[in-house]
Design an enzyme around this catalytic site. Structure first.
Site, short mmCIF file in Angstrom:
data_model
loop_
_atom_site.label_atom_id
_atom_site.label_comp_id
_atom_site.label_asym_id
_atom_site.label_seq_id
_atom_site.Cartn_x
_atom_site.Cartn_y
_atom_site.Cartn_z
N GLU A 90 41.18 -28.91 9.64
CA GLU A 90 41.22 -27.29 10.13
C GLU A 90 40.65 -26.50 8.99
O GLU A 90 39.77 -25.83 9.08
CB GLU A 90 42.32 -27.11 11.02
CG GLU A 90 42.29 -25.26 11.32
CD GLU A 90 43.95 -25.00 11.57
OE1 GLU A 90 44.10 -24.99 12.84
OE2 GLU A 90 44.66 -25.20 10.80
N ASP A 283 47.30 -22.19 18.62
CA ASP A 283 46.02 -22.25 18.44
C ASP A 283 44.97 -21.18 19.20
O ASP A 283 44.02 -20.82 18.84
CB ASP A 283 45.73 -23.53 19.44
CG ASP A 283 45.92 -24.70 18.35
OD1 ASP A 283 46.46 -24.57 17.46
OD2 ASP A 283 45.47 -25.77 18.79
#
Length: 416
Positions: A90, A283
């Site tokens: 990420e 998220d």
């Protein structure tokens, strides 16, 4: 005088006069116009101050006392989720995107070299994929990939190819093609799947037999597929353009604008009865920013996106623009349990969500959108009252939001 100021800004930007009003989002995307909205400037912030703020946020992430970027030797570097003491695809892929946006080939190449050395599988069933988490010494905490990393890797590599060419030591386009080709060749053998679900034409949560059964709304950035269709040169342009925007319509609550962290490909909740899954949590913060990016670049779903932007800002505003928290059930009710962040467990008014909800102002049509932008401008990146500090996730989302709202998160077209 204010209207004259907006008019002058619009004329400088080459936009129509209606675009000067900060409550009237643009009606064409940058794939068509190659122009980007500087909402800070439209709202009256001075360009010198905007440039200085963006530089300050960038420098803080990469060089300040709370930096998340660490160089290794003469040629490598990593971005660390400091609170969790690891390196994630990420953050590494976000770092590549930031580096190419800021024209920092030195940072890009360092991150890419570390990632290929320690994270990318060079052979075996996972060939081409990246281990999603490593220790800072490169030891893998997990062998498996998380699909959002590959999504950003491919797009950032294509942009690097467009900006710097492929003959300066790294063939960026070939590396992007390698990831795509390796992924699309996977057929379930050894439980490994493509990171784009071939049947649903949507990104998977994890490209394996289990994680490939569902998705994560925050992984969906439809405009990236247009980048691939135009410049990946992998023979799959038609397939990439078939990857749908309609999924997000079904995933997002029709009243609150909130989405779950995970859900099924038809947009329904997983119903897994776990703390991560059916609620709007960490998220999920990325979704407003991702939809704003799609609006800015493609503007292919503008009516729904404008309604969405207004809807989620209206919900957060109703919770108090200075007090909305970072976790909710998708219907807007309070969660029964709070997801831990690092070693801390508390609901808080998180900077990351302050940032992404402000980025949504690019597509909003109501007056309160300006308040979200002002709140981001004035927000400080510092420890919360309980002592918790997130240099990594809060910091990255804050930087992306400043890029968006200053007109500096751009499609990088090939150099002519």
């Amino acid at each position: 005088m204010k209207n004259l100021f907006y008019l002058l800004l619009c004329l400088i930007a080459g936009a129509s006069c209606s675009q000067a009003d900060p409550t009237k989002p643009w009606d064409k995307g940058a794939f068509e116009t190659q122009k980007y909205r500087n909402l800070f400037a439209e709202m009256g912030y001075k360009q010198a101050d905007i440039d200085a703020k963006l530089k300050s946020v960038f420098d803080g992430m990469f060089y300040g006392p709370d930096k998340v970027y660490f160089e290794v030797g003469d040629s490598m570097a990593y971005i660390s989720d400091v609170k969790n003491h690891d390196v994630r695809t990420e953050g590494m892929s976000y770092g590549l995107m930031i580096a190419v946006q800021f024209d920092r080939q030195d940072i890009f190449d360092r991150l890419w070299r570390w990632g290929t050395k320690y994270m990318q599988h060079q052979d075996g069933p996972l060939k081409g994929y990246f281990a999603w988490s490593c220790a800072t010494d490169g030891t893998r905490n997990s062998q498996g990939p998380a699909s959002d990393g590959e999504l950003y890797y491919v797009t950032a590599l294509i942009f690097a190819s467009n900006r710097w060419g492929n003959d300066t030591g790294i063939n960026y386009l070939a590396e992007a093609q390698n990831i795509l080709n390796c992924s699309m060749e996977k057929d379930g053998t050894n439980r490994v799947m493509p990171f784009i679900n071939v049947e649903h034409k949507l990104i998977t949560f994890v490209p394996d037999i289990h994680g490939g059964r569902f998705t994560d709304p925050s992984y969906h950035v439809p405009a990236f597929y247009e980048v691939w269709a135009r410049w990946a040169n992998d023979g799959r342009a038609d397939f990439w353009r078939e990857c749908s925007r309609e999924y997000l319509h079904k995933s997002i609550h029709p009243v609150t604008g909130l989405n779950p962290d995970y859900n099924n490909y038809d947009g329904s909740l997983l119903g897994n009865n776990r703390i991560i899954g059916d609620a709007f949590r960490f998220d999920s913060w990325r979704v407003p920013m991702n939809i704003a990016l799609d609006y800015s670049w493609a503007c292919a779903d503008k009516e729904w996106q404008q309604e969405y932007g207004n809807k989620i800002q209206n919900f957060l505003y109703s919770q108090g623009i200075d007090t909305f928290v970072d976790q909710y059930n998708v219907d807007g009710t309070q969660v029964k349990d709070t997801l831990r962040a690092g070693e801390h467990k508390a609901l808080r008014h998180s900077l990351g969500l302050v940032a992404t909800s402000a980025a949504a102002s690019l597509m909003c049509t109501h007056e309160k959108s300006r308040e979200f932008v002002d709140k981001l401008w004035n927000a400080k990146h510092e420890p919360y009252e309980d002592g918790y500090f997130d240099a990594y996730y809060d910091g990255l989302l804050r930087l992306f939001a400043f890029m968006h709202l200053s007109g500096n998160y751009r499609i990088i077209f090939p150099e002519k």
